[in-house]
Scaffold this active site. Structure first.
Site, PDB file in Angstrom:
ATOM      1  N   ASN A   1       0.881  -1.171   0.000  1.00  0.00           N
ATOM      2  CA  ASN A   1       0.000   0.000   0.000  1.00  0.00           C
ATOM      3  C   ASN A   1       0.918   1.220   0.000  1.00  0.00           C
ATOM      4  O   ASN A   1       1.445   1.613   1.032  1.00  0.00           O
ATOM      5  CB  ASN A   1      -0.887  -0.019   1.251  1.00  0.00           C
ATOM      6  CG  ASN A   1      -1.860   1.140   1.284  1.00  0.00           C
ATOM      7  OD1 ASN A   1      -1.812   2.032   0.445  1.00  0.00           O
ATOM      8  ND2 ASN A   1      -2.741   1.134   2.267  1.00  0.00           N
TER       9      ASN A   1
ATOM     10  N   LYS B   1       3.591   0.838   2.877  1.00  0.00           N
ATOM     11  CA  LYS B   1       3.221  -0.155   3.889  1.00  0.00           C
ATOM     12  C   LYS B   1       3.232  -1.519   3.226  1.00  0.00           C
ATOM     13  O   LYS B   1       2.836  -1.638   2.058  1.00  0.00           O
ATOM     14  CB  LYS B   1       1.806   0.122   4.416  1.00  0.00           C
ATOM     15  CG  LYS B   1       1.716   1.346   5.269  1.00  0.00           C
ATOM     16  CD  LYS B   1       0.335   1.416   5.925  1.00  0.00           C
ATOM     17  CE  LYS B   1       0.055   2.811   6.401  1.00  0.00           C
ATOM     18  NZ  LYS B   1      -1.260   3.312   6.104  1.00  0.00           N
TER      19      LYS B   1
ATOM     20  N   ARG C   1      -2.348  -2.017  -3.658  1.00  0.00           N
ATOM     21  CA  ARG C   1      -3.607  -1.293  -3.485  1.00  0.00           C
ATOM     22  C   ARG C   1      -3.546  -0.015  -4.332  1.00  0.00           C
ATOM     23  O   ARG C   1      -2.572   0.736  -4.279  1.00  0.00           O
ATOM     24  CB  ARG C   1      -3.783  -0.918  -2.021  1.00  0.00           C
ATOM     25  CG  ARG C   1      -4.994  -0.059  -1.813  1.00  0.00           C
ATOM     26  CD  ARG C   1      -4.822   0.886  -0.678  1.00  0.00           C
ATOM     27  NE  ARG C   1      -5.968   1.772  -0.591  1.00  0.00           N
ATOM     28  CZ  ARG C   1      -5.923   2.955  -0.014  1.00  0.00           C
ATOM     29  NH1 ARG C   1      -4.810   3.397   0.527  1.00  0.00           N
ATOM     30  NH2 ARG C   1      -6.993   3.702   0.022  1.00  0.00           N
TER      31      ARG C   1
ATOM     32  N   HIS D   1     -13.031   2.705  -0.486  1.00  0.00           N
ATOM     33  CA  HIS D   1     -13.102   1.634   0.530  1.00  0.00           C
ATOM     34  C   HIS D   1     -13.737   0.368  -0.050  1.00  0.00           C
ATOM     35  O   HIS D   1     -14.257  -0.463   0.693  1.00  0.00           O
ATOM     36  CB  HIS D   1     -13.966   2.049   1.741  1.00  0.00           C
ATOM     37  CG  HIS D   1     -13.332   3.046   2.661  1.00  0.00           C
ATOM     38  ND1 HIS D   1     -14.073   3.960   3.351  1.00  0.00           N
ATOM     39  CD2 HIS D   1     -12.043   3.252   3.017  1.00  0.00           C
ATOM     40  CE1 HIS D   1     -13.272   4.704   4.102  1.00  0.00           C
ATOM     41  NE2 HIS D   1     -12.030   4.299   3.909  1.00  0.00           N
TER      42      HIS D   1
ATOM     43  N   HIS E   1     -18.127   1.263   7.092  1.00  0.00           N
ATOM     44  CA  HIS E   1     -16.682   1.301   7.355  1.00  0.00           C
ATOM     45  C   HIS E   1     -16.403   2.647   8.023  1.00  0.00           C
ATOM     46  O   HIS E   1     -16.435   3.698   7.374  1.00  0.00           O
ATOM     47  CB  HIS E   1     -15.897   1.167   6.043  1.00  0.00           C
ATOM     48  CG  HIS E   1     -14.416   1.248   6.250  1.00  0.00           C
ATOM     49  ND1 HIS E   1     -13.575   0.173   6.031  1.00  0.00           N
ATOM     50  CD2 HIS E   1     -13.625   2.251   6.688  1.00  0.00           C
ATOM     51  CE1 HIS E   1     -12.330   0.533   6.329  1.00  0.00           C
ATOM     52  NE2 HIS E   1     -12.345   1.795   6.725  1.00  0.00           N
TER      53      HIS E   1
ATOM     54  N   ASN F   1     -10.822   6.733  10.428  1.00  0.00           N
ATOM     55  CA  ASN F   1     -10.416   8.109  10.117  1.00  0.00           C
ATOM     56  C   ASN F   1     -11.095   8.584   8.852  1.00  0.00           C
ATOM     57  O   ASN F   1     -11.512   9.720   8.736  1.00  0.00           O
ATOM     58  CB  ASN F   1      -8.904   8.184   9.939  1.00  0.00           C
ATOM     59  CG  ASN F   1      -8.246   8.436  11.262  1.00  0.00           C
ATOM     60  OD1 ASN F   1      -8.801   9.133  12.115  1.00  0.00           O
ATOM     61  ND2 ASN F   1      -7.080   7.845  11.449  1.00  0.00           N
ATOM     62  N   GLY F   2     -11.163   7.662   7.874  1.00  0.00           N
ATOM     63  CA  GLY F   2     -12.006   7.866   6.699  1.00  0.00           C
ATOM     64  C   GLY F   2     -13.202   6.952   6.882  1.00  0.00           C
ATOM     65  O   GLY F   2     -13.042   5.832   7.360  1.00  0.00           O
TER      66      GLY F   2
ATOM     67  N   ARG G   1     -12.133  15.317   7.482  1.00  0.00           N
ATOM     68  CA  ARG G   1     -12.851  15.653   6.236  1.00  0.00           C
ATOM     69  C   ARG G   1     -14.295  16.054   6.540  1.00  0.00           C
ATOM     70  O   ARG G   1     -14.929  15.462   7.413  1.00  0.00           O
ATOM     71  CB  ARG G   1     -12.850  14.440   5.298  1.00  0.00           C
ATOM     72  CG  ARG G   1     -11.543  14.247   4.568  1.00  0.00           C
ATOM     73  CD  ARG G   1     -11.519  12.949   3.788  1.00  0.00           C
ATOM     74  NE  ARG G   1     -10.699  11.952   4.444  1.00  0.00           N
ATOM     75  CZ  ARG G   1     -10.572  10.695   4.052  1.00  0.00           C
ATOM     76  NH1 ARG G   1     -11.218  10.263   2.986  1.00  0.00           N
ATOM     77  NH2 ARG G   1      -9.800   9.854   4.711  1.00  0.00           N
TER      78      ARG G   1
ATOM     79  N   ARG H   1     -11.459   8.595  19.752  1.00  0.00           N
ATOM     80  CA  ARG H   1     -11.220   8.296  21.175  1.00  0.00           C
ATOM     81  C   ARG H   1     -11.046   9.568  21.989  1.00  0.00           C
ATOM     82  O   ARG H   1     -11.592   9.702  23.084  1.00  0.00           O
ATOM     83  CB  ARG H   1      -9.956   7.424  21.333  1.00  0.00           C
ATOM     84  CG  ARG H   1     -10.233   5.967  21.092  1.00  0.00           C
ATOM     85  CD  ARG H   1      -8.952   5.205  20.968  1.00  0.00           C
ATOM     86  NE  ARG H   1      -8.189   5.658  19.798  1.00  0.00           N
ATOM     87  CZ  ARG H   1      -7.190   4.998  19.260  1.00  0.00           C
ATOM     88  NH1 ARG H   1      -6.788   3.871  19.793  1.00  0.00           N
ATOM     89  NH2 ARG H   1      -6.568   5.444  18.192  1.00  0.00           N
TER      90      ARG H   1
ATOM     91  N   GLY I   1     -11.758   1.178  12.275  1.00  0.00           N
ATOM     92  CA  GLY I   1     -11.285   1.442  13.640  1.00  0.00           C
ATOM     93  C   GLY I   1     -12.399   1.810  14.597  1.00  0.00           C
ATOM     94  O   GLY I   1     -12.455   1.313  15.734  1.00  0.00           O
TER      95      GLY I   1
ATOM     96  N   GLY J   1     -15.871   1.541  13.882  1.00  0.00           N
ATOM     97  CA  GLY J   1     -16.953   0.544  13.785  1.00  0.00           C
ATOM     98  C   GLY J   1     -16.651  -0.724  14.562  1.00  0.00           C
ATOM     99  O   GLY J   1     -17.528  -1.333  15.169  1.00  0.00           O
TER     100      GLY J   1
ATOM    101  N   ASN K   1     -14.455  -0.949  17.125  1.00  0.00           N
ATOM    102  CA  ASN K   1     -14.075  -0.737  18.534  1.00  0.00           C
ATOM    103  C   ASN K   1     -15.030   0.072  19.388  1.00  0.00           C
ATOM    104  O   ASN K   1     -15.056  -0.090  20.601  1.00  0.00           O
ATOM    105  CB  ASN K   1     -12.700  -0.058  18.582  1.00  0.00           C
ATOM    106  CG  ASN K   1     -11.602  -0.963  18.068  1.00  0.00           C
ATOM    107  OD1 ASN K   1     -11.414  -2.055  18.598  1.00  0.00           O
ATOM    108  ND2 ASN K   1     -10.914  -0.548  17.029  1.00  0.00           N
TER     109      ASN K   1
ATOM    110  N   GLU L   1      -8.357  -5.598   4.433  1.00  0.00           N
ATOM    111  CA  GLU L   1      -8.166  -5.252   3.024  1.00  0.00           C
ATOM    112  C   GLU L   1      -6.925  -5.927   2.447  1.00  0.00           C
ATOM    113  O   GLU L   1      -6.921  -6.354   1.296  1.00  0.00           O
ATOM    114  CB  GLU L   1      -8.058  -3.725   2.884  1.00  0.00           C
ATOM    115  CG  GLU L   1      -9.399  -3.050   3.120  1.00  0.00           C
ATOM    116  CD  GLU L   1      -9.292  -1.608   3.566  1.00  0.00           C
ATOM    117  OE1 GLU L   1      -8.989  -1.370   4.756  1.00  0.00           O
ATOM    118  OE2 GLU L   1      -9.505  -0.711   2.739  1.00  0.00           O
TER     119      GLU L   1
HETATM  120  P1  AMP Z   1      -8.958   3.514  11.087  1.00  0.00           P
HETATM  121  O1  AMP Z   1      -8.845   4.693  10.166  1.00  0.00           O
HETATM  122  O2  AMP Z   1      -9.873   2.442  10.560  1.00  0.00           O
HETATM  123  O3  AMP Z   1      -7.636   2.988  11.545  1.00  0.00           O
HETATM  124  O4  AMP Z   1      -9.678   4.058  12.420  1.00  0.00           O
HETATM  125  C1  AMP Z   1      -9.143   5.080  13.204  1.00  0.00           C
HETATM  126  C2  AMP Z   1     -10.231   5.563  14.159  1.00  0.00           C
HETATM  127  O5  AMP Z   1     -10.646   4.459  14.975  1.00  0.00           O
HETATM  128  C3  AMP Z   1      -9.777   6.665  15.114  1.00  0.00           C
HETATM  129  O6  AMP Z   1     -10.747   7.708  15.146  1.00  0.00           O
HETATM  130  C4  AMP Z   1      -9.730   5.966  16.458  1.00  0.00           C
HETATM  131  O7  AMP Z   1     -10.089   6.826  17.495  1.00  0.00           O
HETATM  132  C5  AMP Z   1     -10.756   4.879  16.304  1.00  0.00           C
HETATM  133  N1  AMP Z   1     -10.466   3.801  17.239  1.00  0.00           N
HETATM  134  C6  AMP Z   1      -9.421   2.968  17.209  1.00  0.00           C
HETATM  135  N2  AMP Z   1      -9.425   2.156  18.295  1.00  0.00           N
HETATM  136  C7  AMP Z   1     -10.518   2.508  19.028  1.00  0.00           C
HETATM  137  C8  AMP Z   1     -11.092   2.069  20.254  1.00  0.00           C
HETATM  138  N3  AMP Z   1     -10.528   1.090  20.958  1.00  0.00           N
HETATM  139  N4  AMP Z   1     -12.244   2.667  20.676  1.00  0.00           N
HETATM  140  C9  AMP Z   1     -12.811   3.640  19.965  1.00  0.00           C
HETATM  141  N5  AMP Z   1     -12.307   4.118  18.804  1.00  0.00           N
HETATM  142  C10 AMP Z   1     -11.187   3.563  18.337  1.00  0.00           C
END
Ligand code: AMP
Length: 427
Positions: free
Chosen positions: A33, A40, A116, A206, A234, A237-238, A267, A311, A357, A359, A361, A411
């Site tokens: 990626n 990555k 990717r 995505h 999904h 962050n995005g 965004r 978070r 992230g 969805g 967590n 992915e």
């Molecule tokens: P991603 O772009 O899929 O890596 O997701 C990043 C997002 O997931 C960030 O806003 C993080 O705050 C959120 N995130 C990651 N781990 C957790 C967690 N344990 N609880 C709540 N949000 C999380």
């Protein structure tokens, strides 16, 4: 003509015989990626789909650093000079195959490389083998993804240089899964000329994640995906949401670029275009400056003024910060709206999936989104959902007409699977 399809999916049929080279037995796929300054990677053993090693080469063109981690817990970090992607690939080969962090005895164990790619436009509706023609097509549509496609092309060329052209390379597009959207979903209400002249339409992104989790959901509930209407969320962050009807994307929230749809970390998501023009006029912004506001200073960060990270916002909201609460409320409300819209678009709903992230967590977000959704057939199980992070789990009640699941996305694995499927076809 309405459908100006220019597909290249079947362009890549022929390959040189030299590509076999005994790679058939090894079944190790390197997934890449690449961005403009980073690369990555994951090396995946396709016999059991396990990750052998992963890492990242950072700061390409501006110093350089490699962070490498093996499945058995060996970790290696080194500052190295990476003037271009080529030096990063050379270092990667060295680390993977020599010294104490090596995971292969020889690079010939690696059967193929899967890349990717962010934007495939209307040329690619599935993953394909890299040929010169495929590569120049990806380069030619760089206008549609100026930050990503040129970097992908650079990385593929560097990879070919370092690995040799006899190692098959496959490209997997973020946009490909959404190429099944009907024109009524992908067209904007703009003069048709701009679609014809500049390819301005919704592409969606995505796609690899939406495809992975919707297919996995079918397996998990033991039903043929062809018989299912699924909404995949999904959220990270995005963030994007997809309506998957019978295994095909029929609509999705991201648009011409990954800026559209839901509000995200930095965004804005969808806004009235007139508001954008008005702000540009008032602030005297150039298009580039306005783009920075929309892409980097909006969303969670823009509303809360403290952080883009979900978070941090949850913590601040719990401590009484009203703007952090507002950002969270807006995000959850927008997700609900898409779920309602896509259930209507598909004429029903069988399953709702949370991934990414946030969805995977954030159980409080899942609970808030599914609250008061009984009218749609969603009976959410708060107790099952509470505290669950990053695991595959059904979080609706057994009696729920609509099944709600957490399905962690992968992915890289889907890129590796596509790569393997394509090299098996050509060997
Ligand atoms: P991603 O772009 O899929 O890596 O997701 C990043 C997002 O997931 C960030 O806003 C993080 O705050 C959120 N995130 C990651 N781990 C957790 C967690 N344990 N609880 C709540 N949000 C999380």
């Amino acid at each position: 003509m309405f459908y100006k399809r220019k597909r290249m999916n079947r362009l890549a049929g022929t390959v040189s015989a030299g590509r076999e080279r005994g790679r058939k037995q090894q079944m190790k796929i390197l997934v890449i990626n690449a961005g403009s300054s980073s690369l990555k990677y994951q090396l995946i053993d396709m016999r059991d789909e396990s990750v052998i090693a992963k890492g990242v080469c950072e700061r390409i063109g501006d110093g350089g650093k490699i962070k490498h981690k093996t499945a058995d817990g060996r970790e290696y970090v080194e500052e190295v000079d990476f003037p271009t992607h080529t030096e990063a690939f050379e270092k990667l080969v060295e680390v993977l195959s020599t010294g104490e962090y090596a995971v292969v005895q020889s690079m010939s164990e690696i059967s193929a490389v899967g890349h990717r790619i962010v934007q495939g436009a209307e040329y690619f509706s599935e993953s394909v083998l890299v040929t010169d023609e495929v590569l120049s097509t990806i380069e030619n549509i760089s206008d549609l993804a100026p930050l990503h496609n040129p970097a992908h092309v650079k990385a593929i060329r560097a990879c070919q240089k370092v690995f040799g052209k006899e190692v098959p390379e496959v490209v997997v597009f973020d946009t490909a899964f959404h190429q099944t959207m009907p024109p009524r979903a992908y067209m904007f209400g703009l003069p048709y000329d701009y679609y014809e002249k500049y390819n301005v339409r919704k592409y969606g992104f995505h796609g690899t994640s939406h495809r992975f989790v919707s297919a996995r959901l079918g397996e998990l509930i033991g039903k043929n995906i062809k018989d299912l209407k699924i909404i995949t969320c999904h959220l990270g962050n995005g963030s994007s949401i997809c309506a998957v009807n019978g295994g095909q994307s029929v609509d999705t929230s991201m648009g011409f670029t990954p800026l559209d749809g839901l509000m995200m970390g930095t965004r804005s998501g969808s806004v009235d275009p007139s508001a954008v023009l008005y702000i540009m006029e008032k602030e005297g912004f150039t298009p580039k400056e306005m783009s920075d506001v929309l892409n980097k200073k909006s969303g969670n960060l823009g509303i809360s003024r403290i952080s883009s990270d979900d978070r941090d916002l949850r913590k601040a909201a719990a401590e009484g910060n009203p703007m952090a609460s507002l950002a969270g409320e807006m995000f959850r409300y927008q997700i609900k709206r898409y779920i309602g819209a896509y259930a209507a678009a598909m004429g029903g709903l069988d399953a709702l999936v949370f991934t990414g992230g946030i969805g995977e967590n954030s159980y409080s977000l899942r609970e808030a989104v599914c609250d008061h959704m009984e009218f749609l057939g969603i009976e959410f199980d708060k107790a099952k959902n509470e505290g669950v992070r990053g695991e595959e789990l059904e979080i609706s009640k057994l009696s729920s007409k609509v099944k709600v699941w957490i399905v962690p996305t992968n992915e890289e694995l889907l890129i590796a699977r596509d790569t393997l499927a394509i090299i098996k076809r050509i060997q």
